[in-house]
Design a protein around this motif. Structure first.
Motif, short mmCIF file in Angstrom:
data_model
loop_
_atom_site.label_atom_id
_atom_site.label_comp_id
_atom_site.label_asym_id
_atom_site.label_seq_id
_atom_site.Cartn_x
_atom_site.Cartn_y
_atom_site.Cartn_z
N ASP A 264 -1.76 3.84 -1.59
CA ASP A 264 -2.80 2.90 -1.17
C ASP A 264 -3.05 1.85 -2.25
O ASP A 264 -3.21 0.65 -1.95
CB ASP A 264 -4.10 3.65 -0.86
CG ASP A 264 -3.99 4.50 0.40
OD1 ASP A 264 -3.12 4.19 1.24
OD2 ASP A 264 -4.76 5.46 0.54
N ARG A 265 -3.05 2.25 -3.49
CA ARG A 265 -3.30 1.31 -4.58
C ARG A 265 -2.15 0.32 -4.72
O ARG A 265 -2.37 -0.88 -4.92
CB ARG A 265 -3.50 2.07 -5.89
CG ARG A 265 -4.81 2.84 -5.96
CD ARG A 265 -4.90 3.64 -7.23
NE ARG A 265 -6.18 4.36 -7.33
CZ ARG A 265 -6.47 5.24 -8.28
NH1 ARG A 265 -5.59 5.52 -9.24
NH2 ARG A 265 -7.66 5.84 -8.30
N ARG A 266 -0.92 0.81 -4.60
CA ARG A 266 0.22 -0.09 -4.74
C ARG A 266 0.24 -1.13 -3.62
O ARG A 266 0.52 -2.31 -3.86
CB ARG A 266 1.54 0.71 -4.71
CG ARG A 266 1.71 1.74 -5.80
CD ARG A 266 1.97 1.14 -7.17
NE ARG A 266 0.78 0.62 -7.82
CZ ARG A 266 -0.19 1.38 -8.36
NH1 ARG A 266 -0.12 2.69 -8.32
NH2 ARG A 266 -1.22 0.81 -8.95
N VAL A 267 -0.06 -0.71 -2.40
CA VAL A 267 -0.05 -1.64 -1.27
C VAL A 267 -1.18 -2.64 -1.40
O VAL A 267 -1.00 -3.85 -1.16
CB VAL A 267 -0.14 -0.88 0.07
CG1 VAL A 267 -0.28 -1.86 1.23
CG2 VAL A 267 1.10 0.00 0.27
N SER A 268 -2.38 -2.18 -1.80
CA SER A 268 -3.53 -3.08 -1.94
C SER A 268 -3.26 -4.14 -2.99
O SER A 268 -3.59 -5.33 -2.80
CB SER A 268 -4.78 -2.28 -2.32
OG SER A 268 -5.12 -1.36 -1.30
N ASP A 269 -2.65 -3.75 -4.10
CA ASP A 269 -2.33 -4.71 -5.15
C ASP A 269 -1.25 -5.69 -4.70
O ASP A 269 -1.28 -6.87 -5.06
CB ASP A 269 -1.87 -4.00 -6.42
CG ASP A 269 -3.00 -3.22 -7.07
OD1 ASP A 269 -4.18 -3.51 -6.75
OD2 ASP A 269 -2.71 -2.32 -7.88
N ALA A 270 -0.29 -5.20 -3.91
CA ALA A 270 0.82 -6.05 -3.50
C ALA A 270 0.39 -7.10 -2.50
O ALA A 270 1.00 -8.17 -2.42
CB ALA A 270 1.93 -5.20 -2.88
N VAL A 271 -0.68 -6.83 -1.76
CA VAL A 271 -1.16 -7.80 -0.78
C VAL A 271 -1.69 -9.05 -1.48
O VAL A 271 -1.65 -10.15 -0.94
CB VAL A 271 -2.25 -7.18 0.12
CG1 VAL A 271 -2.93 -8.23 0.98
CG2 VAL A 271 -1.64 -6.09 1.00
N ASP A 272 -2.17 -8.90 -2.71
CA ASP A 272 -2.64 -10.02 -3.49
C ASP A 272 -1.41 -10.82 -3.95
O ASP A 272 -0.64 -10.38 -4.79
CB ASP A 272 -3.43 -9.53 -4.71
CG ASP A 272 -4.10 -10.67 -5.46
OD1 ASP A 272 -3.78 -11.84 -5.17
OD2 ASP A 272 -4.92 -10.39 -6.35
N CYS A 273 -1.25 -11.99 -3.41
CA CYS A 273 -0.05 -12.80 -3.67
C CYS A 273 0.08 -13.18 -5.14
O CYS A 273 1.17 -13.42 -5.63
CB CYS A 273 -0.08 -14.07 -2.82
SG CYS A 273 0.02 -13.73 -1.04
N ARG A 274 -1.03 -13.22 -5.84
CA ARG A 274 -0.95 -13.62 -7.24
C ARG A 274 -0.26 -12.54 -8.08
O ARG A 274 0.23 -12.82 -9.17
CB ARG A 274 -2.37 -13.84 -7.80
CG ARG A 274 -3.07 -15.05 -7.19
CD ARG A 274 -4.51 -15.12 -7.64
NE ARG A 274 -5.25 -13.93 -7.22
CZ ARG A 274 -6.53 -13.70 -7.55
NH1 ARG A 274 -7.20 -14.57 -8.29
NH2 ARG A 274 -7.14 -12.61 -7.13
N LYS A 275 -0.21 -11.30 -7.59
CA LYS A 275 0.40 -10.22 -8.35
C LYS A 275 1.78 -9.85 -7.83
O LYS A 275 2.36 -8.87 -8.29
CB LYS A 275 -0.49 -8.98 -8.31
CG LYS A 275 -1.86 -9.18 -8.95
CD LYS A 275 -2.65 -7.87 -8.90
CE LYS A 275 -4.02 -8.05 -9.55
NZ LYS A 275 -4.79 -6.77 -9.50
N THR A 276 2.30 -10.58 -6.87
CA THR A 276 3.54 -10.18 -6.22
C THR A 276 4.70 -10.04 -7.21
O THR A 276 5.35 -8.99 -7.27
CB THR A 276 3.91 -11.18 -5.13
OG1 THR A 276 2.88 -11.20 -4.15
CG2 THR A 276 5.22 -10.80 -4.46
N ALA A 277 4.96 -11.09 -7.99
CA ALA A 277 6.10 -11.04 -8.90
C ALA A 277 5.91 -9.98 -9.98
O ALA A 277 6.83 -9.22 -10.30
CB ALA A 277 6.30 -12.41 -9.55
N GLN A 278 4.69 -9.90 -10.54
CA GLN A 278 4.43 -8.92 -11.57
C GLN A 278 4.55 -7.49 -11.03
O GLN A 278 5.12 -6.62 -11.66
CB GLN A 278 3.03 -9.14 -12.15
CG GLN A 278 2.68 -8.17 -13.28
CD GLN A 278 1.27 -8.42 -13.81
OE1 GLN A 278 0.56 -9.32 -13.32
NE2 GLN A 278 0.87 -7.64 -14.80
#
Length: 304
Positions: A264-278
């Motif tokens: 759940d945490r990984r998916v929630s963070d990935a939805v934020d486009c600003r963190k996609t590459a990182q």
């Protein structure tokens, strides 16, 4: 007196000769003798007629006509093709039955040829059929991956209303969880499956199956975009799936509770486009071993 006796004896011999020669003379002049259809075969004390050879040839011909060889049956190319297709279909069907039955033995025997042999015996087939698989253990793992994909699509269809009521990132996490829960019965043997997939001979099929899985998850989540982020999204989701899969192998919490929190945490963070590459770079580093080395190189090319 002697002359009279000689003349009388000579006359008797002439009379006997004429009595024998006359029938022969008449038969030789008889036209019926030269027509085998109207004249019987001569007896041993009569001369052979000239036309007897013709009679013999005709009789031999009629005998051979009665015993004719059966015509050879020729099989057309289309019939051969149909028979080959049917044979190939039967072989594939038997192989599928073996692989399906072998999955029941994987928890105890692992992803091994022994599990496949046990599966063959279970469906009343000769264990020698296992030799028909060019990549035995890999074929078993790949069959499981394809089977899980079909089951996942069925679950998505049956839970369509439930999934539609979830927000986007929860929907993705739910679909990934449904898929990973299918590996729970084999979790103790799953490191062996990852090792088989990491074999250079099996990597192309492994990446293809995972790419199809990630694509289906995005479609089921409702993403239909075809922009430049299409590859980035699937690369990121593939990293999330692989990282959660590895985390699951070391999770001893009840019912893998910590694994689902991690997901759940990984998916929630990935939805934020600003963190996609990182996020993609971090996930590629986390995968680390085995199949992860190739995934890391792939993700690095996508994020550059």
């Amino acid at each position: 007196m002697n002359i009279i006796r000689w003349s009388f004896a000579n006359g008797i011999r002439r009379t006997r000769w004429l009595s024998i020669s006359s029938p022969i003379h008449r038969d030789l002049n008889n036209p019926l003798l030269f027509h085998p259809s109207q004249s019987p075969l001569p007896s041993n004390n009569r001369p052979l007629p000239y036309n007897l050879r013709a009679l013999s040839d005709k009789t031999s011909s009629s005998i051979h006509d009665d015993v004719k060889p059966e015509p050879t049956q020729t099989v057309s190319q289309e019939q051969q093709t149909e028979e080959e297709k049917k044979t190939n279909h039967d072989i594939k069907d038997d192989q599928t039955r073996v692989l399906q039955a072998a999955l029941e033995h994987v928890p105890t025997l692992g992803w091994t040829e022994a599990a496949m042999v046990a599966g063959a015996r279970e469906v009343d087939l000769s264990p020698s059929i296992v030799g028909a698989f060019p990549r035995k253990e890999a074929a078993l793992v790949e069959y499981f991956m394809d089977d899980c994909l079909q089951r996942l699509l069925g679950e998505i269809e049956s839970r369509e209303e439930e999934l539609s009521n979830l927000v986007f990132h929860d929907r993705i996490a739910k679909i990934i969880r449904i898929r990973l829960e299918m590996q729970v019965p084999y979790i103790s043997k799953w490191p062996q499956a990852l090792s088989i997939q990491a074999n250079p001979l099996n990597l192309p099929t492994s990446f293809k199956q995972r790419a199809v899985l990630v694509d289906e998850i995005w479609h089921a989540a409702g993403d239909r975009s075809t922009d430049l982020d299409w590859y980035a999204k699937r690369t990121l989701l593939g990293g999330i799936y692989a990282a959660t899969e590895l985390y699951m192998l070391t999770d001893y919490s009840p019912e893998f509770r910590n694994t689902w929190i991690f997901l759940d945490r990984r998916v929630s963070d990935a939805v934020d486009c600003r963190k996609t590459a990182q996020e993609a770079a971090q996930l590629a580093t986390a995968i680390g071993a085995g199949i992860g080395n190739t995934v890391q190189a792939f993700l690095r090319r996508q994020t550059q």
